[in-house]
Design a protein around this motif. Sequence first.
Motif, PDB file in Angstrom:
ATOM      1  N   PHE A  23       0.816  -1.219   0.000  1.00  0.00           N
ATOM      2  CA  PHE A  23       0.000   0.000   0.000  1.00  0.00           C
ATOM      3  C   PHE A  23       0.849   1.269   0.000  1.00  0.00           C
ATOM      4  CE2 PHE A  23      -3.701  -2.605   0.839  1.00  0.00           C
ATOM      5  CZ  PHE A  23      -4.703  -1.871   0.225  1.00  0.00           C
ATOM      6  N   THR A  24       2.066   1.185   0.478  1.00  0.00           N
ATOM      7  CA  THR A  24       2.967   2.341   0.392  1.00  0.00           C
ATOM      8  C   THR A  24       3.195   2.716  -1.069  1.00  0.00           C
ATOM      9  OG1 THR A  24       4.085   1.708   2.436  1.00  0.00           O
ATOM     10  CG2 THR A  24       5.255   3.225   0.981  1.00  0.00           C
ATOM     11  N   ILE A  25       3.484   1.725  -1.880  1.00  0.00           N
ATOM     12  CA  ILE A  25       3.736   1.965  -3.312  1.00  0.00           C
ATOM     13  C   ILE A  25       2.473   2.457  -4.012  1.00  0.00           C
ATOM     14  CG2 ILE A  25       4.425   0.860  -5.482  1.00  0.00           C
ATOM     15  CD1 ILE A  25       6.069  -1.126  -3.754  1.00  0.00           C
ATOM     16  N   ILE A  26       1.337   1.830  -3.700  1.00  0.00           N
ATOM     17  CA  ILE A  26       0.067   2.198  -4.346  1.00  0.00           C
ATOM     18  C   ILE A  26      -0.309   3.645  -4.018  1.00  0.00           C
ATOM     19  CG2 ILE A  26      -2.402   1.703  -4.456  1.00  0.00           C
ATOM     20  CD1 ILE A  26      -1.675  -1.248  -3.824  1.00  0.00           C
ATOM     21  N   LEU A  27      -0.170   4.023  -2.749  1.00  0.00           N
ATOM     22  CA  LEU A  27      -0.545   5.379  -2.340  1.00  0.00           C
ATOM     23  C   LEU A  27       0.331   6.420  -3.030  1.00  0.00           C
ATOM     24  CD1 LEU A  27      -2.464   6.971  -0.482  1.00  0.00           C
ATOM     25  CD2 LEU A  27      -0.686   6.888   1.269  1.00  0.00           C
ATOM     26  N   LEU A  28       1.625   6.150  -3.116  1.00  0.00           N
ATOM     27  CA  LEU A  28       2.529   7.079  -3.805  1.00  0.00           C
ATOM     28  C   LEU A  28       2.114   7.267  -5.265  1.00  0.00           C
ATOM     29  CD1 LEU A  28       6.037   6.018  -2.436  1.00  0.00           C
ATOM     30  CD2 LEU A  28       5.027   8.300  -2.283  1.00  0.00           C
ATOM     31  N   ALA A  29       1.728   6.180  -5.916  1.00  0.00           N
ATOM     32  CA  ALA A  29       1.363   6.243  -7.336  1.00  0.00           C
ATOM     33  C   ALA A  29       0.145   7.125  -7.575  1.00  0.00           C
ATOM     34  CB  ALA A  29       1.093   4.828  -7.861  1.00  0.00           C
ATOM     35  N   PHE A  30      -0.765   7.216  -6.606  1.00  0.00           N
ATOM     36  CA  PHE A  30      -1.967   8.026  -6.782  1.00  0.00           C
ATOM     37  C   PHE A  30      -1.804   9.456  -6.278  1.00  0.00           C
ATOM     38  CE2 PHE A  30      -3.831   3.839  -7.328  1.00  0.00           C
ATOM     39  CZ  PHE A  30      -4.824   4.066  -8.274  1.00  0.00           C
ATOM     40  N   CYS A  31      -0.890   9.670  -5.323  1.00  0.00           N
ATOM     41  CA  CYS A  31      -0.721  11.005  -4.743  1.00  0.00           C
ATOM     42  C   CYS A  31       0.149  11.919  -5.601  1.00  0.00           C
ATOM     43  CB  CYS A  31      -0.109  10.902  -3.350  1.00  0.00           C
ATOM     44  SG  CYS A  31      -1.253  10.361  -2.081  1.00  0.00           S
ATOM     45  N   LEU A  32       1.178  11.380  -6.209  1.00  0.00           N
ATOM     46  CA  LEU A  32       2.133  12.216  -6.930  1.00  0.00           C
ATOM     47  C   LEU A  32       1.511  12.978  -8.109  1.00  0.00           C
ATOM     48  CD1 LEU A  32       5.355   9.991  -6.791  1.00  0.00           C
ATOM     49  CD2 LEU A  32       4.758  11.999  -5.407  1.00  0.00           C
ATOM     50  N   PRO A  33       0.575  12.397  -8.878  1.00  0.00           N
ATOM     51  CA  PRO A  33      -0.064  13.190  -9.950  1.00  0.00           C
ATOM     52  C   PRO A  33      -0.815  14.418  -9.431  1.00  0.00           C
ATOM     53  CG  PRO A  33      -0.428  10.862 -10.331  1.00  0.00           C
ATOM     54  CD  PRO A  33       0.183  10.980  -8.972  1.00  0.00           C
ATOM     55  N   VAL A  34      -1.446  14.310  -8.262  1.00  0.00           N
ATOM     56  CA  VAL A  34      -2.144  15.458  -7.678  1.00  0.00           C
ATOM     57  C   VAL A  34      -1.149  16.560  -7.356  1.00  0.00           C
ATOM     58  CG1 VAL A  34      -3.530  16.268  -5.743  1.00  0.00           C
ATOM     59  CG2 VAL A  34      -3.988  14.027  -6.732  1.00  0.00           C
ATOM     60  N   ALA A  35      -0.034  16.186  -6.716  1.00  0.00           N
ATOM     61  CA  ALA A  35       0.990  17.171  -6.366  1.00  0.00           C
ATOM     62  C   ALA A  35       1.550  17.832  -7.620  1.00  0.00           C
ATOM     63  CB  ALA A  35       2.105  16.498  -5.567  1.00  0.00           C
ATOM     64  N   LEU A  36       1.738  17.045  -8.685  1.00  0.00           N
ATOM     65  CA  LEU A  36       2.279  17.590  -9.928  1.00  0.00           C
ATOM     66  C   LEU A  36       1.342  18.622 -10.545  1.00  0.00           C
ATOM     67  CD1 LEU A  36       4.516  17.500 -12.078  1.00  0.00           C
ATOM     68  CD2 LEU A  36       3.243  15.641 -13.201  1.00  0.00           C
ATOM     69  N   ILE A  37       0.053  18.330 -10.579  1.00  0.00           N
ATOM     70  CA  ILE A  37      -0.923  19.277 -11.130  1.00  0.00           C
ATOM     71  C   ILE A  37      -0.944  20.565 -10.322  1.00  0.00           C
ATOM     72  CG2 ILE A  37      -3.409  19.704 -11.398  1.00  0.00           C
ATOM     73  CD1 ILE A  37      -3.720  16.856 -12.335  1.00  0.00           C
ATOM     74  N   LEU A  38      -0.912  20.452  -9.010  1.00  0.00           N
ATOM     75  CA  LEU A  38      -0.923  21.640  -8.159  1.00  0.00           C
ATOM     76  C   LEU A  38       0.327  22.495  -8.386  1.00  0.00           C
ATOM     77  CD1 LEU A  38      -2.267  20.115  -4.805  1.00  0.00           C
ATOM     78  CD2 LEU A  38      -3.507  21.590  -6.399  1.00  0.00           C
ATOM     79  N   LEU A  39       1.482  21.846  -8.518  1.00  0.00           N
ATOM     80  CA  LEU A  39       2.727  22.577  -8.746  1.00  0.00           C
ATOM     81  C   LEU A  39       2.711  23.276 -10.106  1.00  0.00           C
ATOM     82  CD1 LEU A  39       5.308  19.999  -7.331  1.00  0.00           C
ATOM     83  CD2 LEU A  39       4.792  22.257  -6.389  1.00  0.00           C
ATOM     84  N   LEU A  40       2.240  22.581 -11.146  1.00  0.00           N
ATOM     85  CA  LEU A  40       2.178  23.180 -12.485  1.00  0.00           C
ATOM     86  C   LEU A  40       1.173  24.333 -12.530  1.00  0.00           C
ATOM     87  CD1 LEU A  40       2.312  19.958 -14.732  1.00  0.00           C
ATOM     88  CD2 LEU A  40       4.144  21.622 -14.338  1.00  0.00           C
ATOM     89  N   SER A  41       0.081  24.189 -11.819  1.00  0.00           N
ATOM     90  CA  SER A  41      -0.928  25.257 -11.778  1.00  0.00           C
ATOM     91  C   SER A  41      -0.387  26.485 -11.059  1.00  0.00           C
ATOM     92  CB  SER A  41      -2.198  24.754 -11.079  1.00  0.00           C
ATOM     93  OG  SER A  41      -2.762  23.671 -11.786  1.00  0.00           O
ATOM     94  N   GLU A  42       0.382  26.279  -9.984  1.00  0.00           N
ATOM     95  CA  GLU A  42       0.999  27.406  -9.290  1.00  0.00           C
ATOM     96  C   GLU A  42       1.984  28.131 -10.201  1.00  0.00           C
ATOM     97  OE1 GLU A  42       2.751  26.158  -5.639  1.00  0.00           O
ATOM     98  OE2 GLU A  42       0.861  25.449  -4.779  1.00  0.00           O
ATOM     99  N   ALA A  43       2.762  27.358 -10.978  1.00  0.00           N
ATOM    100  CA  ALA A  43       3.711  27.968 -11.904  1.00  0.00           C
ATOM    101  C   ALA A  43       2.984  28.802 -12.958  1.00  0.00           C
ATOM    102  CB  ALA A  43       4.552  26.876 -12.566  1.00  0.00           C
ATOM    103  N   LYS A  44       1.858  28.290 -13.448  1.00  0.00           N
ATOM    104  CA  LYS A  44       1.071  29.021 -14.447  1.00  0.00           C
ATOM    105  C   LYS A  44       0.510  30.309 -13.859  1.00  0.00           C
ATOM    106  CE  LYS A  44      -2.881  28.423 -17.576  1.00  0.00           C
ATOM    107  NZ  LYS A  44      -3.949  27.486 -18.036  1.00  0.00           N
ATOM    108  N   ALA A  45       0.023  30.242 -12.613  1.00  0.00           N
ATOM    109  CA  ALA A  45      -0.524  31.430 -11.966  1.00  0.00           C
ATOM    110  C   ALA A  45       0.559  32.475 -11.720  1.00  0.00           C
ATOM    111  CB  ALA A  45      -1.185  31.034 -10.647  1.00  0.00           C
ATOM    112  N   LYS A  46       1.776  32.032 -11.402  1.00  0.00           N
ATOM    113  CA  LYS A  46       2.886  32.968 -11.204  1.00  0.00           C
ATOM    114  C   LYS A  46       3.214  33.702 -12.497  1.00  0.00           C
ATOM    115  CE  LYS A  46       5.185  30.670  -7.326  1.00  0.00           C
ATOM    116  NZ  LYS A  46       6.368  29.883  -6.891  1.00  0.00           N
ATOM    117  N   LYS A  47       3.195  32.970 -13.619  1.00  0.00           N
ATOM    118  CA  LYS A  47       3.485  33.595 -14.910  1.00  0.00           C
ATOM    119  C   LYS A  47       2.466  34.677 -15.252  1.00  0.00           C
ATOM    120  CE  LYS A  47       5.957  29.795 -17.176  1.00  0.00           C
ATOM    121  NZ  LYS A  47       5.961  28.823 -18.310  1.00  0.00           N
ATOM    122  N   GLN A  48       1.232  34.472 -14.816  1.00  0.00           N
ATOM    123  CA  GLN A  48       0.175  35.450 -15.090  1.00  0.00           C
ATOM    124  C   GLN A  48       0.126  36.562 -14.044  1.00  0.00           C
ATOM    125  OE1 GLN A  48      -3.619  33.568 -15.773  1.00  0.00           O
ATOM    126  NE2 GLN A  48      -2.777  32.034 -17.176  1.00  0.00           N
ATOM    127  N   GLY A  49       1.045  36.516 -13.086  1.00  0.00           N
ATOM    128  CA  GLY A  49       1.122  37.564 -12.079  1.00  0.00           C
ATOM    129  C   GLY A  49       0.041  37.495 -11.022  1.00  0.00           C
TER     130      GLY A  49
END
Length: 558
Positions: A198-224
Amino acid sequence: MTGQEQLKNDIEADSDYKQHGVKKVEAVTTVWSSKMLWIVFALLYLVSFVDVLLQSVQGNLVSYITSEFSQHGLLAITSIVSSILGGAITPTIAKITDIRGRTEGFLYMLLLIVVGMIMKATCQNVETYAAAQTFYWVGHLGLLYIITIILSDMTSLRNRMIMISVNGTPLIASTFAGPKIAELFYLNLNFRWAFGAFTIILLAFCLPVALILLLSEAKAKKQGLIPLRMKTRSLAASFKYYFVEFDVVGLLLLTAGWSLLLLPFSLVSSALHGWQSATVICMIVFGIVSLGLFVVWEKFFAAVSLFPYKFLKDRTVLGASFAYGIMFLSIFVWDTYYYSYLQVAHFQDIASAGYILNTFSLTSAIISPLISVFIRYTGQFKWPTIIVGIPFVLLGTGLLIHFRTPSTSVGFLVMCQFFNGLGTSFIATCGQLAVMAAVTHQEVAIALAFFNLCGSIGAAIGMAIAGGLWTNLLRNSIYDNLPAASKELTDAIYADMRLQLSYERGDPIRDAIIEAYGDVQRKMVIAGAAFVPLLLGAVLIWRDINVKEKRQTVGNVW
């Protein structure tokens, strides 16, 4: 003015009163399209699914883990500290999400879960397991808490509980899948493989959420849309800033106080002189002193309080949080050892005992979305709790006093679980919304932290009472009921559920164990039922806020 400019103005409005993490999430919801909003909803649902399934699996294995180390009686103790710390640390998590951001908090909680799971998979004694449970439980509660915060950021008040309660529906699947998966791991491999997988399974599902949030923050920063933070503090200054901002002293005093005050209830039976033991007396005294020092610290010395003082004056926040705590207190008094009781006294296997136990959460998971839809169209949450929720909790708990006996059909036990699940779904759903409706968007995270802390302390008190009843009464009851020739087996039987289960139906020793379980369990239910009437007083003081008419979040929200 364009829609984008209007949203930017909304984000910047009252900026002096919004911390950086809140500004970031409002910017993120601004740059999201409706499609991305629903993608994130779906991904968070999958994360919750895996996390709840993991909780169900480990919950069905925990009795065997403590028994592996011949410490079955310490089941409550391993949960008390982790429950207290899991609740007490939510203000810190709230401040991390408000100051640093939702993404950072999400990743920190994931790290704690992974560390705890690895420790569980490799533990060789009950002490290591207890430490692992603390890491895991803090991470588990923190992850679900942060998911709730993110969902709050993405929804309006009237729709919020629909999305939060739908996100809780994985309990429906885990009710059936969790016990069976636990049984398969136990019979074919062992509990260590369950935690590793379950450690491996949980990591596989959590990391995509973190990636989307990080990319969205980067996009918002570019737009000021996200204001830049100037790094002007040194490392030492930053340490001092966060030490004060997170109120580390208050957090330590609160956690130590409740832990020291509650643990003696479960430890007293193993102490040399019982309640007269110097260790037990010192723990209680130091616990009371620590809680007293916490109050003094928060009132006179804390530069930043663990909770805003105004929450303690807001009758809705206070009443909802107390109702949540009382609910858990009542439940955990009779629920902590319920799983063991079902297997030993009612001859249920791992899966069947789990199904009976999880009827409670299954009912809650099904009913909560229906309650949330009702709230969306009526805007009301106070009176449904009083008219429907509390009476069903009283009915379900009261009936258990009559039906919690070894001779009762398990069908009646399932019925009581259904009534309790229905009633508590009103208290949990409506109470959570009451807290959020009473504050601003900036205060949602810390208000929910207070709500969760009260729930965790209530659960810890309930487990302490259960542990006290169990450790002080069960051993003596087993000794009294055992045949004269078998009384020397008392300590071994008390410490190991596997040994208890090894005796066949009709064996005088098994009959003695069942008689002891029934006697102690009935007293637990009576103790739990005594707290139910307090729920009515806690709910009556809520303000009757119509959530259809209150706007709280900005950006592209549902």
